[in-house]
Design a protein around this motif. Structure first.
Motif, PDB file in Angstrom:
ATOM      1  N   PHE A  50      -6.978  -2.863   3.211  1.00  0.00           N
ATOM      2  CA  PHE A  50      -6.371  -4.001   2.519  1.00  0.00           C
ATOM      3  C   PHE A  50      -7.186  -4.506   1.333  1.00  0.00           C
ATOM      4  O   PHE A  50      -6.663  -4.608   0.230  1.00  0.00           O
ATOM      5  N   PHE A  51      -8.438  -4.805   1.533  1.00  0.00           N
ATOM      6  CA  PHE A  51      -9.205  -5.442   0.457  1.00  0.00           C
ATOM      7  C   PHE A  51      -9.708  -4.453  -0.585  1.00  0.00           C
ATOM      8  O   PHE A  51      -9.805  -4.795  -1.750  1.00  0.00           O
ATOM      9  N   TYR A  52     -10.006  -3.235  -0.208  1.00  0.00           N
ATOM     10  CA  TYR A  52     -10.443  -2.260  -1.205  1.00  0.00           C
ATOM     11  C   TYR A  52      -9.275  -1.793  -2.070  1.00  0.00           C
ATOM     12  O   TYR A  52      -9.477  -1.254  -3.147  1.00  0.00           O
ATOM     13  N   ARG A  53      -8.073  -1.999  -1.594  1.00  0.00           N
ATOM     14  CA  ARG A  53      -6.887  -1.627  -2.379  1.00  0.00           C
ATOM     15  C   ARG A  53      -6.351  -2.789  -3.211  1.00  0.00           C
ATOM     16  O   ARG A  53      -5.398  -2.627  -3.971  1.00  0.00           O
ATOM     17  N   TRP A  54      -6.928  -3.969  -3.022  1.00  0.00           N
ATOM     18  CA  TRP A  54      -6.527  -5.133  -3.820  1.00  0.00           C
ATOM     19  C   TRP A  54      -6.955  -4.890  -5.262  1.00  0.00           C
ATOM     20  O   TRP A  54      -8.114  -4.580  -5.532  1.00  0.00           O
ATOM     21  N   ASN A  55      -6.032  -5.054  -6.182  1.00  0.00           N
ATOM     22  CA  ASN A  55      -6.323  -4.793  -7.585  1.00  0.00           C
ATOM     23  C   ASN A  55      -6.510  -6.116  -8.330  1.00  0.00           C
ATOM     24  O   ASN A  55      -5.534  -6.846  -8.531  1.00  0.00           O
ATOM     25  N   PRO A  56      -7.724  -6.451  -8.763  1.00  0.00           N
ATOM     26  CA  PRO A  56      -7.960  -7.710  -9.476  1.00  0.00           C
ATOM     27  C   PRO A  56      -7.139  -7.818 -10.768  1.00  0.00           C
ATOM     28  O   PRO A  56      -6.901  -8.923 -11.267  1.00  0.00           O
ATOM     29  N   ILE A  90       1.224  -0.554   6.119  1.00  0.00           N
ATOM     30  CA  ILE A  90       2.254  -1.321   6.835  1.00  0.00           C
ATOM     31  C   ILE A  90       1.939  -1.410   8.321  1.00  0.00           C
ATOM     32  O   ILE A  90       1.945  -2.499   8.917  1.00  0.00           O
ATOM     33  N   ARG A  91       1.677  -0.288   8.942  1.00  0.00           N
ATOM     34  CA  ARG A  91       1.457  -0.296  10.392  1.00  0.00           C
ATOM     35  C   ARG A  91       0.196  -1.071  10.775  1.00  0.00           C
ATOM     36  O   ARG A  91       0.199  -1.814  11.758  1.00  0.00           O
ATOM     37  N   LEU A  92      -0.875  -0.929   9.991  1.00  0.00           N
ATOM     38  CA  LEU A  92      -2.093  -1.684  10.315  1.00  0.00           C
ATOM     39  C   LEU A  92      -1.899  -3.182  10.112  1.00  0.00           C
ATOM     40  O   LEU A  92      -2.459  -3.988  10.855  1.00  0.00           O
ATOM     41  N   TYR A 150       8.758  -5.968   3.675  1.00  0.00           N
ATOM     42  CA  TYR A 150       9.776  -5.634   4.671  1.00  0.00           C
ATOM     43  C   TYR A 150      10.384  -4.250   4.414  1.00  0.00           C
ATOM     44  O   TYR A 150      10.777  -3.558   5.356  1.00  0.00           O
ATOM     45  N   MET A 151      10.434  -3.825   3.161  1.00  0.00           N
ATOM     46  CA  MET A 151      10.886  -2.445   2.895  1.00  0.00           C
ATOM     47  C   MET A 151       9.966  -1.462   3.605  1.00  0.00           C
ATOM     48  O   MET A 151      10.416  -0.453   4.154  1.00  0.00           O
ATOM     49  N   GLY A 152       8.673  -1.743   3.586  1.00  0.00           N
ATOM     50  CA  GLY A 152       7.711  -0.889   4.280  1.00  0.00           C
ATOM     51  C   GLY A 152       7.910  -0.923   5.782  1.00  0.00           C
ATOM     52  O   GLY A 152       7.768   0.097   6.461  1.00  0.00           O
TER      53      GLY A 152
END
Length: 195
Positions: A50-56, A90-92, A150-152
């Protein structure tokens, strides 16, 4: 780390460390040697997904008033949706919410503070309204934004098809939200009620 992400996303965070170590291909003591505890491994997986994929750059884009807001939202949501529409993300997110909701609270807070509120402040300012979003403003934006999550859920939890043309869908969602939200603000429906 990739194999731990893969295993947790398939089985949830409640799995035992023995099964996890076997899937990763290491001895259980080695797992504890590197991570100290299962909780620390879970936190590391959560940060990784989650956080490493956050794009500033999302935050910078959304406050860049040199482009129209609808254009900024479309660009942001195209990238954000591509980021989250994966099996592991999504699952995590769902498993974390079921296992330990505190894991998701930090991520949700990040969305509220760095995505939701700046957009809502700009919209309210454009209507000559006090900039701080109301509780209803935040709920309306939350409903709009979560439709992409929700699409995910439909794809990776319910195993249903999702639209192929995400760009067109995102454009429609953005225009629908902005038109409806402007009408809602004009009608005074998000203002706190007078008692």
């Amino acid at each position: 780390m990739r194999r731990a992400v893969e295993y947790f996303s398939a089985h949830g965070f409640g799995v035992g460390t023995r099964e996890l170590a076997k899937h990763i291909g290491v001895a259980q003591p080695l797992l504890f040697h590197y991570f100290g505890s299962k909780d620390k491994l879970v936190e590391r997986v959560y940060r990784e997904v989650f956080f490493y994929r956050w794009n500033p750059e999302w935050e910078e884009l959304l406050i860049d008033a040199s482009k129209p807001l609808d254009e900024r939202l479309i660009i942001y949501l195209e990238d954000y949706t591509r980021t989250i529409l994966s099996n592991d993300w999504i699952r995590l997110m769902v498993f974390a919410a079921l296992d330990d909701p505190s894991l998701n609270k930090h991520y949700i807070s990040l969305l509220h503070e760095r995505i939701f509120k700046p957009v809502l402040r700009e919209i309210r300012a454009s209507k000559k309204m006090p900039p701080e979003p109301t509780e209803i403003d935040l709920e309306l934006f939350w409903g709009f934004h979560s439709s992409f999550f929700y699409m995910g859920v439909r794809q990776w939890i319910y195993r249903m098809e999702v639209p192929d043309d995400l760009t067109r869908l995102i454009r429609a969602h953005v225009h629908n939200f902005l038109f409806g939200f402007h009408q809602t603000l004009a009608a005074g429906l998000t203002c706190p009620s007078e008692v």
